[in-house]
Design an enzyme around this catalytic site. Structure first.
Site, PDB file in Angstrom:
ATOM      1  N   GLU A 119      64.633  24.552  42.760  1.00  0.00           N
ATOM      2  CA  GLU A 119      63.182  24.646  42.536  1.00  0.00           C
ATOM      3  C   GLU A 119      62.420  24.626  43.858  1.00  0.00           C
ATOM      4  O   GLU A 119      61.426  25.342  44.024  1.00  0.00           O
ATOM      5  CB  GLU A 119      62.729  23.513  41.617  1.00  0.00           C
ATOM      6  CG  GLU A 119      63.196  23.714  40.171  1.00  0.00           C
ATOM      7  CD  GLU A 119      62.834  22.565  39.264  1.00  0.00           C
ATOM      8  OE1 GLU A 119      62.167  22.800  38.249  1.00  0.00           O
ATOM      9  OE2 GLU A 119      63.228  21.418  39.568  1.00  0.00           O
TER      10      GLU A 119
ATOM     11  N   GLU B 262      69.475  20.697  34.254  1.00  0.00           N
ATOM     12  CA  GLU B 262      68.747  19.603  33.595  1.00  0.00           C
ATOM     13  C   GLU B 262      69.003  19.505  32.099  1.00  0.00           C
ATOM     14  O   GLU B 262      68.961  18.407  31.517  1.00  0.00           O
ATOM     15  CB  GLU B 262      67.241  19.751  33.848  1.00  0.00           C
ATOM     16  CG  GLU B 262      66.797  19.434  35.257  1.00  0.00           C
ATOM     17  CD  GLU B 262      66.966  20.599  36.224  1.00  0.00           C
ATOM     18  OE1 GLU B 262      66.528  20.471  37.377  1.00  0.00           O
ATOM     19  OE2 GLU B 262      67.546  21.640  35.828  1.00  0.00           O
TER      20      GLU B 262
END
Length: 699
Positions: free
Chosen positions: A105, A125
């Site tokens: 990210e 995640e």
């Protein structure tokens, strides 16, 4: 310093280091902001390269900071990404090794990305019941394409950077050092006066995005089972397609916060941390150095011995395997080769790898050939006399400092250690069948076991890809001691009115891999029979349903005999209800004067799981397990407990220990009610409104 900066010509190279996986902890986040500001203020700097070094970019959040004040401290990862995205000078990320979660990210928030061809790229995640919370669901579809991004985010499975070479995610795929190539790209960008592109501004290009999303929603809903995270991931990705970036970020954040509080995510996070905590032994610090294991000896080439051997062969560790007869040895070697050949046929390994592994295996009939082994594991009959004969021989031939391990599943490791003159070198290594497949390894620490012996085996477990949990010495250790109470309750349920298929169906419905009776048929009902016979002598006050003994007297040992609690057909592992067994159970109830009654699934589930919980509480009180999460790890890795329920002790915490006690009190008034005396620790925690585990909170 965790973050350093060096000037190469006019390029500021910002390097962050936080071993082992460059987690983006608070010190790293602060350092990245400071280094960026320094570079922006330096007129000599025309471009910026960010790198995690030569081996790893970043594995994402620093899990060591979870449940600490650092998690909430600014700058957050969002703040770091926003700062780099707002840079007035071009920023290039150099990815060597791995970029996962927050690491990826962060890279999506800069202007350009360079990755080594074999770097692992992913957003895992979802495996913790969450979704990427720092813009991953919004930027990755824009950079890697909708279909690539959706597959990566919903599965959580990393991919090699080179597989994304034809997308906009990477500006350059490096065949060498990504940092060198990133610096070269920085020179090109400055020389050409190239613009500062931002992923957030890109449009998602897909010929039929809404149709693809609709198809994906149906497929994900069918495949995600009890887990809410995959569909929440899809919601956020859909927002990336249909909404402006900032609105999509709001959908992502709302989804992340909602998932954070789901029981499934809490359970998955608990399991994640529990497994890591299990590998750490409180009284063994970094000053305790493991012994070197270059060769392993295995006593017994049967199902367990052969499976154990394969673990070490797979890790490149030579094995000497011993049997008492040539025919047993030949049979064991044939089975090992067959297992490898089957893997090769399925494409899991090459023929060359099969030969490589088999080349590490040395068969023998002579104990003297084990003299050069650094660790020797016995996998013989579960009887003291058999263990005694083996360990007395090993005491004579094993070199000084060799670790001697027993694969016992229930026997007293201290007693076994005393069969030798070196009890400090002895411990238990309880592998689970099939040993080359099952993840769990119970490492049984005897009262004399040396610290470096335990440290060696815990490190070795990682090398052979096992989830190791330390247990103290008691009958059955952690897993089998608890499963005995579970099995007792399963038997009592039969006495009272249930049938095997109802019990199995009820517990499997809440997520167990298989119920107690299917499990018995798979393991072999004669194994439990042998243990009960020993119990009848050693613990005459402990009661059992006689149905299991009657089953064995009928010769129904399970799948290996074609019949057990269920009937089986040749070549078919399907468990078919048996009229013969049902009749035996009903007759037995009449013989012992029990009027059969209707038992609902809730009672079945509570009695089975709460019997595990109560015995687990005893195990904690006695110090057999160091912490409740170790017990959960044993049951998640070795006994088919549903991961999304977190293990028996976590499940009890979720239900509430006062509710567990209340249910136990109800069952104490019924059939075989003396089995329901609450463990003192369970009662103490319930009375205080406390729990066995504390739930980890992610950043």
């Amino acid at each position: 310093m965790p973050v350093t900066s060096a000037i190469h010509d006019f390029v500021a190279v910002i390097t962050f280091s936080n071993p082992p996986v460059n987690g983006l902890g608070q010190a790293i986040r602060r350092g990245l902001i400071d280094a960026l500001n320094e570079a922006l203020e330096n007129d000599a700097v025309k471009a910026i390269v960010v790198t995690g070094g030569s081996q790893y970019f970043s594995g994402g959040a620093d899990i060591r900071e979870f449940n600490t004040p650092q998690v909430q401290m600014e700058p957050s990862l969002h703040s770091v990404i926003n700062a780099y995205e707002a840079s007035t000078k071009p920023v290039i990320v150099a990815i060597n090794g791995t970029a996962l979660g927050g690491g990826l990210e962060l890279s999506l928030g800069v202007n350009y990305r360079v990755a080594s061809a074999n770097a692992l790229i992913g957003l895992p995640e979802v495996k913790l019941g969450l979704l990427p919370g720092a813009g991953g669901t919004q930027r990755l579809p824009r950079a890697a394409g909708l279909e690539n991004a959706l597959n990566m985010i919903v599965s959580g499975t990393p991919v090699l950077a080179k597989t994304l070479a034809d997308t906009r995610l990477f500006d350059r795929i490096s065949q060498g050092d990504a940092q060198d190539d990133a610096i070269a790209l920085a020179h090109e960008v400055v020389a050409a006066g190239k613009p500062l592109p931002h992923v957030r501004d890109w449009k998602i290009d897909h010929p039929n995005a809404e149709g693809f999303l609709g198809f994906s929603r149906t497929a994900i809903a069918a495949a995600s089972g009890p887990y809410p995270a995959p569909l929440r991931c899809l919601d956020a990705i859909e927002a990336a397609v249909l909404k402006p970036f900032d609105e999509g970020m709001q959908v992502e954040r709302a989804g992340f916060m909602a998932l954070l509080e789901t029981p499934e995510s809490k359970a998955l996070r608990h399991a994640f941390f529990a497994e890591r905590a299990a590998s750490k032994v409180t009284d063994i610090g970094s000053d305790v150095k493991p012994r070197e294991i270059k060769r392993v000896g295995i006593i017994g080439a049967g199902t367990m011995g052969g499976g154990i051997a394969m673990n070490f062969l797979n890790a490149g560790i030579p094995v000497t395997i011993l049997e008492v007869k040539q025919e047993f040895l030949d049979r064991g070697l044939t089975t090992i080769r067959k297992n490898y050949d089957n893997s090769a046929k399925k494409g899991r390994m090459t023929a060359e790898q099969v030969e490589q592994r088999m080349g590490l295996l040395t068969p023998t009939l002579a104990y003297a050939d084990l003299g050069d082994a650094d660790m020797i594991i016995e996998a013989v009959f579960e009887e003291y006399d058999a263990k005694k004969a083996v360990f007395e021989q090993l005491d004579k031939v094993a070199k000084p400092g060799a670790i001697l391990a027993s694969n016992t599943s229930t026997l007293d490791v201290d007693r076994i250690a005393n069969f030798t003159s070196r009890p400090q070198d002895v411990l238990g290594t309880h592998f689970f069948s099939p040993a080359n497949v099952m993840k769990l390894l119970e490492v049984v620490r005897g009262k004399a076991t040396a610290k470096d012996v335990l440290a060696t085996v815990m490190a070795l477990a990682k090398k052979i890809k096992k989830t190791a949990v330390v247990s103290g010495v008691c009958d059955g250790f952690i897993g089998n001691r608890m499963i005995e109470q579970y099995s007792r309750q399963a038997g009592f349920l039969l006495d009272e009115g249930a049938l095997p298929q109802q019990v199995d169906r009820a517990i499997e419905k809440i997520g167990f891999a298989m119920g107690p009776f299917r499990m018995g048929d798979l393991a072999g009902n004669d194994i439990g029979w042998a243990i009960r016979k020993r119990r009848y002598r050693e613990k005459p006050d402990m009661t059992y349903s006689k149905t299991a003994d009657l089953l064995c007297e009928m010769g129904r040992y399970g799948q290996k005999t074609g019949s057990g609690w269920y009937d089986y057909k040749a070549g078919d592992r399907t468990a078919y209800p048996s009229a013969e067994v049902d009749a035996m159970i009903v007759k037995h109830s009449a013989d012992i004067g029990v009027t059969r009654r209707k038992i609902d699934d809730k009672e079945i589930v509570e009695r089975l799981i709460y019997s595990l919980v109560n015995e687990g509480a005893h195990i904690l009180e006695e110090g057999i397990a160091a912490k409740a999460s170790d017990i959960d790890t044993v049951y998640l890795a070795g006994y088919g407990f549903p991961v999304w329920r977190g293990g028996p002790m976590f499940y009890a915490d979720t239900v509430g220990l006062s509710h567990v006690i209340a249910a136990m009190n109800r069952y104490a008034k019924g059939y075989q009610g003396d089995a329901w005396e609450p463990a003192p620790l369970l009662r103490k925690l319930a009375d205080a409104g406390q729990s066995f585990n504390t739930t980890a909170k992610p950043a």
